[in-house]
Structure formats: C-alpha cells, structure tokens
Enzyme design. Sequence first.
Site, PDB file in Angstrom:
ATOM      1  N   TRP A  23     -41.081  47.372  18.046  1.00 32.68           N
ATOM      2  CA  TRP A  23     -41.862  47.629  17.080  1.00 32.68           C
ATOM      3  C   TRP A  23     -43.139  46.874  17.477  1.00 32.68           C
ATOM      4  O   TRP A  23     -43.409  46.270  18.142  1.00 32.68           O
ATOM      5  CB  TRP A  23     -41.426  46.460  15.877  1.00 32.68           C
ATOM      6  CG  TRP A  23     -42.441  46.345  14.077  1.00 32.68           C
ATOM      7  CD1 TRP A  23     -43.574  45.692  14.079  1.00 32.68           C
ATOM      8  CD2 TRP A  23     -42.138  47.375  14.119  1.00 32.68           C
ATOM      9  NE1 TRP A  23     -43.561  45.881  13.028  1.00 32.68           N
ATOM     10  CE2 TRP A  23     -42.855  47.199  12.431  1.00 32.68           C
ATOM     11  CE3 TRP A  23     -41.537  48.376  13.643  1.00 32.68           C
ATOM     12  CZ2 TRP A  23     -43.106  47.862  11.498  1.00 32.68           C
ATOM     13  CZ3 TRP A  23     -41.069  49.123  11.816  1.00 32.68           C
ATOM     14  CH2 TRP A  23     -42.549  48.964  10.922  1.00 32.68           C
ATOM     15  N   SER A  34     -39.114  42.406  16.554  1.00 32.99           N
ATOM     16  CA  SER A  34     -39.818  41.113  17.328  1.00 32.99           C
ATOM     17  C   SER A  34     -38.031  39.654  16.917  1.00 32.99           C
ATOM     18  O   SER A  34     -37.961  38.925  17.252  1.00 32.99           O
ATOM     19  CB  SER A  34     -40.743  40.661  16.304  1.00 32.99           C
ATOM     20  OG  SER A  34     -41.757  41.503  17.461  1.00 32.99           O
ATOM     21  N   PHE A  35     -37.639  40.120  15.483  1.00 33.50           N
ATOM     22  CA  PHE A  35     -36.741  39.188  15.198  1.00 33.50           C
ATOM     23  C   PHE A  35     -35.015  39.131  16.199  1.00 33.50           C
ATOM     24  O   PHE A  35     -34.686  38.718  16.316  1.00 33.50           O
ATOM     25  CB  PHE A  35     -36.448  39.349  13.707  1.00 33.50           C
ATOM     26  CG  PHE A  35     -35.261  38.559  13.471  1.00 33.50           C
ATOM     27  CD1 PHE A  35     -35.947  37.056  12.715  1.00 33.50           C
ATOM     28  CD2 PHE A  35     -33.278  39.024  13.088  1.00 33.50           C
ATOM     29  CE1 PHE A  35     -34.716  36.346  11.703  1.00 33.50           C
ATOM     30  CE2 PHE A  35     -33.055  37.922  12.369  1.00 33.50           C
ATOM     31  CZ  PHE A  35     -33.543  36.806  12.172  1.00 33.50           C
ATOM     32  N   CYS A  94     -44.880  41.973  18.944  1.00 32.87           N
ATOM     33  CA  CYS A  94     -46.253  41.831  18.303  1.00 32.87           C
ATOM     34  C   CYS A  94     -46.166  42.263  16.804  1.00 32.87           C
ATOM     35  O   CYS A  94     -45.486  42.806  16.142  1.00 32.87           O
ATOM     36  CB  CYS A  94     -47.678  42.906  18.794  1.00 32.87           C
ATOM     37  SG  CYS A  94     -48.738  42.929  18.221  1.00 32.87           S
ATOM     38  N   VAL A  95     -46.772  40.830  16.257  1.00 26.64           N
ATOM     39  CA  VAL A  95     -46.400  40.863  15.210  1.00 26.64           C
ATOM     40  C   VAL A  95     -47.974  40.739  14.096  1.00 26.64           C
ATOM     41  O   VAL A  95     -48.197  40.016  14.606  1.00 26.64           O
ATOM     42  CB  VAL A  95     -45.424  39.706  14.282  1.00 26.64           C
ATOM     43  CG1 VAL A  95     -45.674  40.063  12.603  1.00 26.64           C
ATOM     44  CG2 VAL A  95     -44.088  39.494  14.993  1.00 26.64           C
ATOM     45  N   ASP A 145     -49.862  42.090   4.003  1.00 29.07           N
ATOM     46  CA  ASP A 145     -50.217  41.593   2.568  1.00 29.07           C
ATOM     47  C   ASP A 145     -48.929  40.706   2.309  1.00 29.07           C
ATOM     48  O   ASP A 145     -49.116  40.116   1.121  1.00 29.07           O
ATOM     49  CB  ASP A 145     -50.651  43.147   2.328  1.00 29.07           C
ATOM     50  CG  ASP A 145     -51.538  43.810   2.111  1.00 29.07           C
ATOM     51  OD1 ASP A 145     -52.919  43.893   2.945  1.00 29.07           O
ATOM     52  OD2 ASP A 145     -51.886  45.499   1.802  1.00 29.07           O
ATOM     53  N   THR A 146     -48.297  41.333   3.406  1.00 28.02           N
ATOM     54  CA  THR A 146     -46.714  40.308   2.401  1.00 28.02           C
ATOM     55  C   THR A 146     -46.482  38.595   3.372  1.00 28.02           C
ATOM     56  O   THR A 146     -46.952  38.596   4.407  1.00 28.02           O
ATOM     57  CB  THR A 146     -45.808  40.941   2.505  1.00 28.02           C
ATOM     58  OG1 THR A 146     -45.360  41.611   2.838  1.00 28.02           O
ATOM     59  CG2 THR A 146     -45.596  42.252   2.078  1.00 28.02           C
ATOM     60  N   HIS A 165     -44.058  38.461   5.263  1.00 26.60           N
ATOM     61  CA  HIS A 165     -43.165  38.965   5.894  1.00 26.60           C
ATOM     62  C   HIS A 165     -43.470  38.323   7.296  1.00 26.60           C
ATOM     63  O   HIS A 165     -43.238  37.707   7.901  1.00 26.60           O
ATOM     64  CB  HIS A 165     -43.143  40.508   6.015  1.00 26.60           C
ATOM     65  CG  HIS A 165     -42.267  41.042   7.180  1.00 26.60           C
ATOM     66  ND1 HIS A 165     -40.726  41.098   6.620  1.00 26.60           N
ATOM     67  CD2 HIS A 165     -42.284  41.377   7.513  1.00 26.60           C
ATOM     68  CE1 HIS A 165     -39.812  41.375   7.833  1.00 26.60           C
ATOM     69  NE2 HIS A 165     -41.308  41.888   9.082  1.00 26.60           N
ATOM     70  N   ARG A 225     -55.859  42.242  22.718  1.00 26.09           N
ATOM     71  CA  ARG A 225     -55.004  40.844  23.827  1.00 26.09           C
ATOM     72  C   ARG A 225     -54.231  41.570  24.691  1.00 26.09           C
ATOM     73  O   ARG A 225     -52.898  40.618  25.509  1.00 26.09           O
ATOM     74  CB  ARG A 225     -54.418  39.792  23.339  1.00 26.09           C
ATOM     75  CG  ARG A 225     -55.363  39.259  22.342  1.00 26.09           C
ATOM     76  CD  ARG A 225     -55.109  38.390  20.901  1.00 26.09           C
ATOM     77  NE  ARG A 225     -56.395  36.751  20.641  1.00 26.09           N
ATOM     78  CZ  ARG A 225     -57.057  37.672  19.778  1.00 26.09           C
ATOM     79  NH1 ARG A 225     -57.311  38.507  20.105  1.00 26.09           N
ATOM     80  NH2 ARG A 225     -57.671  36.924  19.939  1.00 26.09           N
TER      81      ARG A 225
END
Length: 169
Positions: A37, A71-72, A95-96, A100-101, A103, A142
Amino acid sequence: LKSVTAMSSNSFNLIENSTVSTPSGKGMRIGIVVSEWNGSITGDLQNGAVETLKQNGVDENDILIYSVPGSFELIYGCAQLAKSGKVDAVIAIGCVIRGDTPHFDYICQAVSSGLSQLNAEGDVPVIFGLLTTNSQEQAEERSGGLLGNKGEEYAVTAIKMVGFSRKIK
C-alpha cells in the site's frame, strides 16, 4: 520557565544526531517486511534501507525482503519473519497517509501496538518504519525528498539493535 521545543522529523535526523557510531553490519541478516500500500513511497523507503544496509557492511544476500498487502499486515509479516530464525532484525516498512475518515488512526494505533508487542515479547528486534503523514507530499519529502529518506534511519537502527542484542547475549 524554560521553553521546550517539540522534536519532529523535520528537525531531527537519527544518523546525523547519533552519539554512538554505527557498528559494522558484516555477518548480520536483516529482514525487511514492506507494505504494498502506497507502494511508490514504501518502495523508496525500502531502497533507502537496502542501500544503507549494504553501505554499512550487510551482504546483499543477507537482506531478505518480503511484501505484505498493507500496513496492518506488517504485524503478522514481522512476527512470522522474526520467529523464522532467518534474521537478526526485522524492519517493518509501511506508509499511512491521513484521509477523511478515522481509518488512519485505527491503522496507526494497531500497527504501533502490534510492533511494540513483538519487541517486548520477542528475541529479534523489530524496527518501526511506519511512515505516518498528513499528505502525499509529506510522505514524498520523507522517502527521498527534501527531508531525506527515513529508510536509511530504519537500516541504521536495525544494525544498532542487532549490535545491542549481541552485546547483551
């Protein structure tokens, strides 16, 4: 009253600010579990980590790379690799990017907790390489952009933690 400045990744670089030199990575086996992801970001972080490991003496054949969907899933991937006996340390790269939520918050908390638990209960250091940003631009800064590549720091941390582990044993 004394003024305290918050430390952020914008003002601190582990490699430049370290008080302890990085030991040689020669003979170390390092695993990397990387999230697919946000793959353009995690791929750049992975490349930074691999190059830094090699520059510090880790043989390319001693760098084992596995991918997981998100990532989970880093928690499971890192746990299984640490248990395998194939590596001296595991670097979790994900990377997360905030959306808008809620999550973002759930994933970041779960991964932080899961990787922390692996470190507390395991015998193999697991390096926290979850990049958490508010925007794609911050992630790019980054992962090889204006602010460097955090993958390099993850690699140095892995080498230092293997050195630490070996001193204790």
